[in-house]
Design a protein around this motif. Structure first.
Motif: not given
Ligand code: HEM
Length: 181
Positions: A10, A14-17, A35, A37, A39, A44, A50, A180
């Motif tokens: 997604t 938001s999200g780690d990357w 960003r 994410a 999932t 998600p 997405t 990241r």
């Protein structure tokens, strides 16, 4: 083989990357967002787009190739792998009209996909997701993780793969680069 796993990518807030670049290699690009994410299981987060795929059984790899891959490849989530690429791909109707043995001949005997890829293990970790059966714009969501100093090698591998006969059947490809901390 592990049970198939559903994975959603997604693009949004938001999200780690962090998304660092989105390039339409062929076909239309995807909208840019800050960003990404990833999932695995569960819904998600909301986002700009997405893409969802599932892991699956192998289609083309021989037992000998599977053995060589298993001996060399490393898994996702290594702490030093602070760069990633998500490359959604759609292949042409001409590809899907071929028989399995013709596709294997193009994929490996003539294009050396696995042999090329193996040159870059274990620096590049990978996971292939299938999504043709789910409808949508792509057949595959390919995911790669590597350390920042391996990005040049990753680009060299992409250049080799994109020059193959297999890639003549790639109708749409977007190259999304991620980082990241
Ligand atoms: C499929 C290896 C890099 C895109 C495969 C398969 C193997 C493989 C063994 C066949 C799976 C099966 O039998 O079903 C590798 C290795 C790589 C690499 C070792 C090195 C890191 C890449 C890259 C891309 C890519 C950089 C995209 C730009 C694909 C796609 C498929 C695939 C789309 C599915 C092909 C199809 O089913 O028609 N790869 N690959 N691979 N790979 Fe790679």
């Amino acid at each position: 083989m592990a049970a198939p796993m559903t994975v959603a990518f997604t693009a949004g807030d938001s999200g780690d990357w962090r998304i660092t670049a989105v390039t339409g290699v062929s076909g239309p690009p995807l909208p840019v967002a800050p960003r990404l994410a990833v999932t695995t299981g569960g819904p998600p987060p909301p986002g700009t787009w997405t893409l969802t795929g599932t892991t699956s059984n192998v289609r083309y790899a021989t037992s000998s190739e599977m053995g060589q891959l298993a001996a060399r490849q490393e898994g996702l989530g290594r702490p030093q792998a602070r760069r990633a690429a998500l490359i959604p791909i759609r292949k042409s109707e001409a590809w899907w009209d071929l028989a399995q043995d013709e596709r294997r001949a193009i994929f490996e005997e003539r294009s050396r996909h696995t042999a090329i890829g193996m040159d870059y293990l274990p620096a590049i970790a990978r996971r292939l997701h299938h999504c043709r059966e789910l409808g949508g714009a792509y057949d595959f969501l390919t995911w790669f993780e590597f350390s920042p100093d391996a990005e040049t090698e990753f680009d060299a591998m992409l250049a080799r793969l994109r020059a193959t006969e297999e890639w003549r059947f790639v109708a749409a490809e977007v190259d999304i680069r991620l980082a990241r901390d």
